[in-house]
Design a protein around this motif. Structure first.
Motif, PDB file in Angstrom:
ATOM      1  N   PRO A 133       0.829  -1.207   0.000  1.00 50.09           N
ATOM      2  CA  PRO A 133       0.000   0.000   0.000  1.00 50.09           C
ATOM      3  C   PRO A 133       0.860   1.252   0.000  1.00 50.09           C
ATOM      4  CG  PRO A 133      -0.855  -1.605   1.561  1.00 50.09           C
ATOM      5  CD  PRO A 133       0.476  -2.124   1.101  1.00 50.09           C
ATOM      6  N   ILE A 134       0.641   2.128  -0.955  1.00 50.55           N
ATOM      7  CA  ILE A 134       1.503   3.306  -1.104  1.00 50.55           C
ATOM      8  C   ILE A 134       1.415   4.211   0.109  1.00 50.55           C
ATOM      9  CG2 ILE A 134      -0.252   4.680  -2.301  1.00 50.55           C
ATOM     10  CD1 ILE A 134       3.562   4.595  -2.979  1.00 50.55           C
ATOM     11  N   GLU A 135       0.257   4.205   0.815  1.00 53.29           N
ATOM     12  CA  GLU A 135       0.127   5.078   1.980  1.00 53.29           C
ATOM     13  C   GLU A 135       1.075   4.661   3.103  1.00 53.29           C
ATOM     14  OE1 GLU A 135      -3.278   2.054   2.387  1.00 53.29           O
ATOM     15  OE2 GLU A 135      -2.257   3.188   0.802  1.00 53.29           O
ATOM     16  N   LEU A 136       1.435   3.361   3.166  1.00 44.68           N
ATOM     17  CA  LEU A 136       2.403   2.918   4.182  1.00 44.68           C
ATOM     18  C   LEU A 136       3.776   3.508   3.901  1.00 44.68           C
ATOM     19  CD1 LEU A 136       1.557  -0.869   4.725  1.00 44.68           C
ATOM     20  CD2 LEU A 136       0.683   1.134   5.914  1.00 44.68           C
ATOM     21  N   VAL A 137       4.161   3.505   2.636  1.00 42.48           N
ATOM     22  CA  VAL A 137       5.465   4.046   2.248  1.00 42.48           C
ATOM     23  C   VAL A 137       5.503   5.548   2.512  1.00 42.48           C
ATOM     24  CG1 VAL A 137       7.082   4.362   0.348  1.00 42.48           C
ATOM     25  CG2 VAL A 137       5.754   2.242   0.525  1.00 42.48           C
ATOM     26  N   LEU A 138       4.430   6.262   2.163  1.00 42.95           N
ATOM     27  CA  LEU A 138       4.400   7.711   2.367  1.00 42.95           C
ATOM     28  C   LEU A 138       4.420   8.059   3.853  1.00 42.95           C
ATOM     29  CD1 LEU A 138       1.786   8.702  -0.364  1.00 42.95           C
ATOM     30  CD2 LEU A 138       4.274   8.956  -0.458  1.00 42.95           C
ATOM     31  N   ARG A 139       3.716   7.262   4.679  1.00 40.69           N
ATOM     32  CA  ARG A 139       3.718   7.520   6.118  1.00 40.69           C
ATOM     33  C   ARG A 139       5.116   7.321   6.703  1.00 40.69           C
ATOM     34  NH1 ARG A 139       0.507   3.325   9.018  1.00 40.69           N
ATOM     35  NH2 ARG A 139      -1.195   4.228   7.798  1.00 40.69           N
ATOM     36  N   ALA A 140       5.765   6.222   6.309  1.00 42.52           N
ATOM     37  CA  ALA A 140       7.119   5.960   6.811  1.00 42.52           C
ATOM     38  C   ALA A 140       8.085   7.031   6.337  1.00 42.52           C
ATOM     39  CB  ALA A 140       7.576   4.576   6.353  1.00 42.52           C
ATOM     40  N   SER A 141       7.901   7.506   5.105  1.00 44.89           N
ATOM     41  CA  SER A 141       8.756   8.572   4.584  1.00 44.89           C
ATOM     42  C   SER A 141       8.559   9.861   5.376  1.00 44.89           C
ATOM     43  CB  SER A 141       8.436   8.806   3.110  1.00 44.89           C
ATOM     44  OG  SER A 141       9.106   9.949   2.622  1.00 44.89           O
ATOM     45  N   ARG A 142       7.313  10.161   5.713  1.00 40.98           N
ATOM     46  CA  ARG A 142       7.033  11.386   6.481  1.00 40.98           C
ATOM     47  C   ARG A 142       7.723  11.348   7.841  1.00 40.98           C
ATOM     48  NH1 ARG A 142       2.942  11.975   9.954  1.00 40.98           N
ATOM     49  NH2 ARG A 142       1.751  10.261   9.018  1.00 40.98           N
ATOM     50  N   ARG A 143       7.658  10.197   8.516  1.00 42.82           N
ATOM     51  CA  ARG A 143       8.321  10.093   9.823  1.00 42.82           C
ATOM     52  C   ARG A 143       9.834  10.122   9.684  1.00 42.82           C
ATOM     53  NH1 ARG A 143       5.271   8.434  14.012  1.00 42.82           N
ATOM     54  NH2 ARG A 143       7.066   9.301  15.137  1.00 42.82           N
ATOM     55  N   MET A 144      10.334   9.531   8.606  1.00 44.03           N
ATOM     56  CA  MET A 144      11.770   9.564   8.367  1.00 44.03           C
ATOM     57  C   MET A 144      12.244  10.998   8.118  1.00 44.03           C
ATOM     58  SD  MET A 144      14.127   9.827   5.644  1.00 44.03           S
ATOM     59  CE  MET A 144      13.175   9.435   4.191  1.00 44.03           C
ATOM     60  N   LYS A 145      11.450  11.806   7.408  1.00 46.49           N
ATOM     61  CA  LYS A 145      11.814  13.203   7.141  1.00 46.49           C
ATOM     62  C   LYS A 145      11.938  13.999   8.433  1.00 46.49           C
ATOM     63  CE  LYS A 145       9.350  15.342   4.133  1.00 46.49           C
ATOM     64  NZ  LYS A 145       8.134  15.749   3.401  1.00 46.49           N
ATOM     65  N   GLU A 146      11.121  13.680   9.422  1.00 53.39           N
ATOM     66  CA  GLU A 146      11.216  14.370  10.710  1.00 53.39           C
ATOM     67  C   GLU A 146      12.587  14.145  11.343  1.00 53.39           C
ATOM     68  OE1 GLU A 146       7.995  12.851  12.984  1.00 53.39           O
ATOM     69  OE2 GLU A 146       6.423  13.772  11.744  1.00 53.39           O
ATOM     70  N   VAL A 147      13.072  12.899  11.239  1.00 53.02           N
ATOM     71  CA  VAL A 147      14.388  12.578  11.802  1.00 53.02           C
ATOM     72  C   VAL A 147      15.484  13.267  11.003  1.00 53.02           C
ATOM     73  CG1 VAL A 147      15.956  10.703  12.385  1.00 53.02           C
ATOM     74  CG2 VAL A 147      13.507  10.378  12.631  1.00 53.02           C
ATOM     75  N   VAL A 148      15.344  13.314   9.659  1.00 50.88           N
ATOM     76  CA  VAL A 148      16.322  13.999   8.820  1.00 50.88           C
ATOM     77  C   VAL A 148      16.386  15.478   9.192  1.00 50.88           C
ATOM     78  CG1 VAL A 148      16.868  14.702   6.460  1.00 50.88           C
ATOM     79  CG2 VAL A 148      16.067  12.375   6.908  1.00 50.88           C
ATOM     80  N   LEU A 149      15.212  16.087   9.317  1.00 52.45           N
ATOM     81  CA  LEU A 149      15.166  17.512   9.648  1.00 52.45           C
ATOM     82  C   LEU A 149      15.806  17.775  11.010  1.00 52.45           C
ATOM     83  CD1 LEU A 149      14.151  20.302   8.811  1.00 52.45           C
ATOM     84  CD2 LEU A 149      11.972  19.757   9.907  1.00 52.45           C
TER      85      LEU A 149
END
Length: 460
Positions: free
Chosen positions: A98-114
């Motif tokens: 499900p693409i929404e799982l990938v987008l959700r994980a990416s969003r949380r990963m971006k928080e750590v990157v930031l």
């Protein structure tokens, strides 16, 4: 998207580039951990990703991806970077993640990157520019993946529909009679077993019969979601899981009135199945299109639909299936020496032999050129090897007869692979192809199981 990516990279300062390179080197593991931690928190992800797979393979792949995204900042690299994101989107669609799982994980990963960028020592302006660039690159990469995912998913859906359309164009009158006969054969065998069998011999189950295999594997591809198909499956379960169990118990205690009553119930259920089967076929319209023009076998474009369904069935039912990839040895020599007409005759005769020797629930493809592919339903490696060897010997012992009475000997090389739980059907085909290559390289006219190859042992 290419223009947007290039705009993001326009005028990247050396300080920003150095900061992102340091970030990737020091924190790629942390970014990967956050991404998969988020992904695995959703129960739906367990179907596609396991903790073991993350630990052994996916962490390294993700770290290469994020490092590439943050360090390849040359405009000349943009086309290759876009191609990488598109390929990832294709893989996600193939695995049906499900693409929404990938987008959700990416969003949380971006928080750590930031957080990592903003807490990095250095000039505020460089950190701010690096944060904006990293967020933009991640968003563009995800947009490209999502667009490719949608395109690939739509393509699979269209192919699935095309396969259903093809299935509906088969000779339905012949298929109807074949399945009615298969059902009658099982019914007659049941009566015979009840009359002359002993209490120590279990009654054969309709779910394991040729008719049962056909209903489970091929019927869903022919009949588009009718209620009758579900009712047939329910009737088969009732026969196998209730009537036959009770019938075996009655036979064991020699309760003949109960044996007669339960036999009538089972046969009555079979008659209901027969009626429903006729209703299903009555819904279809006969047409004449969809198969390989020369051999009348399935076209390989239907492989994603069929293998996707078989993998789903294997997961839900805990069963395995196998692939046989068959190649005619020295086929070019046949064409060169006897002409293409003889080559076509060879392909047609082999296709007929394969059709005769494959099982009721199996799928047979003209894979390309002189290659054929068989999906052996509910068949482990040992049984698939027996099937492959029976086919190989039959082809070897049945020369191709030409119009001038000339007879030419033909042999096959076979590569075998068995479903091992991996969700990507491409991997299963690749394993069969590697086994076929080994069969060719070691003398031809033989069957090779991928599991016996050194690279298979190294991956285990």
């Amino acid at each position: 998207m290419e223009q947007q990516w290039k705009q993001l990279l326009g005028g990247v300062s050396p300080d920003v580039a150095a900061l992102l390179a340091t970030l990737a080197e020091q924190h790629a593991t942390e970014f990967s951990r956050k991404f998969y931690q988020t992904l695995l928190a959703d129960p739906r992800a367990s179907v596609f990703v396991t903790h073991e797979a993350v630990d052994t393979r996916l962490h390294a792949s993700f770290q290469r991806w994020i490092t590439s995204l943050l360090t390849r900042l040359s405009i000349e690299d943009v086309p290759a970077l876009i191609a990488d994101q598109q390929q990832i989107g294709i893989i996600h669609a193939r695995l049906n993640i499900p693409i929404e799982l990938v987008l959700r994980a990416s969003r949380r990963m971006k928080e750590v990157v930031l957080e990592a960028i903003l807490s990095h020592p250095g000039r505020y302006k460089a950190r701010l520019e690096a944060a904006i660039l990293a967020m933009g690159l991640t968003d563009v990469a995800m947009e490209i993946m999502s667009a490719q995912y949608a395109d690939s998913h739509d393509s699979v859906t269209r192919t699935d529909e095309a396969y259903r359309n093809y299935a509906a164009t088969m000779n339905m009158s012949l298929e109807r009679e074949c399945q009615r006969t298969a059902l009658s054969d099982w019914s007659n065998r049941l009566l015979q077993d009840v009359m002359i069998g002993g209490s120590d011999i279990p009654l054969s189950r309709i779910g394991h019969s040729p008719f049962g295999l056909w209903i489970r594997h091929k019927a869903p591809a022919i009949f588009i979601g009718p209620r009758e198909l579900e009712t047939i499956r329910a009737s088969m379960d009732t026969i196998d899981e209730r009537h036959l169990l009770e019938l075996e118990a009655a036979i064991a205690r020699e309760d003949m009135p109960a044996v007669r009553r339960l036999t009538r119930l089972a046969i009555g259920e079979v008659e209901q199945v027969r009626h429903l089967l006729d209703t299903l076929f009555d819904h279809l319209v006969r047409m004449e299109s969809g198969s390989d023009a020369l051999t009348h076998l399935l076209n390989r474009r239907f492989l994603p639909t069929i293998l996707g369904r078989e993998i789903g069935l294997a997961r839900s039912k805990g069963i395995v299936f196998s692939l046989l990839l068959l190649d005619i040895d020295h086929f070019k020599t046949i064409n060169d020496q006897y002409g293409h007409e003889t080559g076509d005759r060879t392909l047609q005769q082999i296709a007929q032999t394969l059709s005769r020797l494959t099982g009721s629930g199996d799928f047979l493809f003209r894979y390309g050129g002189e290659e054929f592919l068989i999906v052996c339903a509910e068949c482990d490696a040992a049984r698939a090897h027996i099937v492959a060897e029976r086919i190989r010997r039959e082809i070897e012992n049945r020369p191709i007869e030409l119009p001038d009475q000339t007879r030419i000997r033909v042999t096959l090389s076979v590569g075998l692979s068995t479903y091992d739980g991996h969700p990507d059907y491409h991997r299963l085909i690749q394993h069969a192809d590697q086994a076929l290559y080994h069969a060719k390289a070691t003398g031809r006219n033989r069957t090779v199981d991928y599991a016996t190859l050194p690279q298979a042992s190294a991956q285990a």
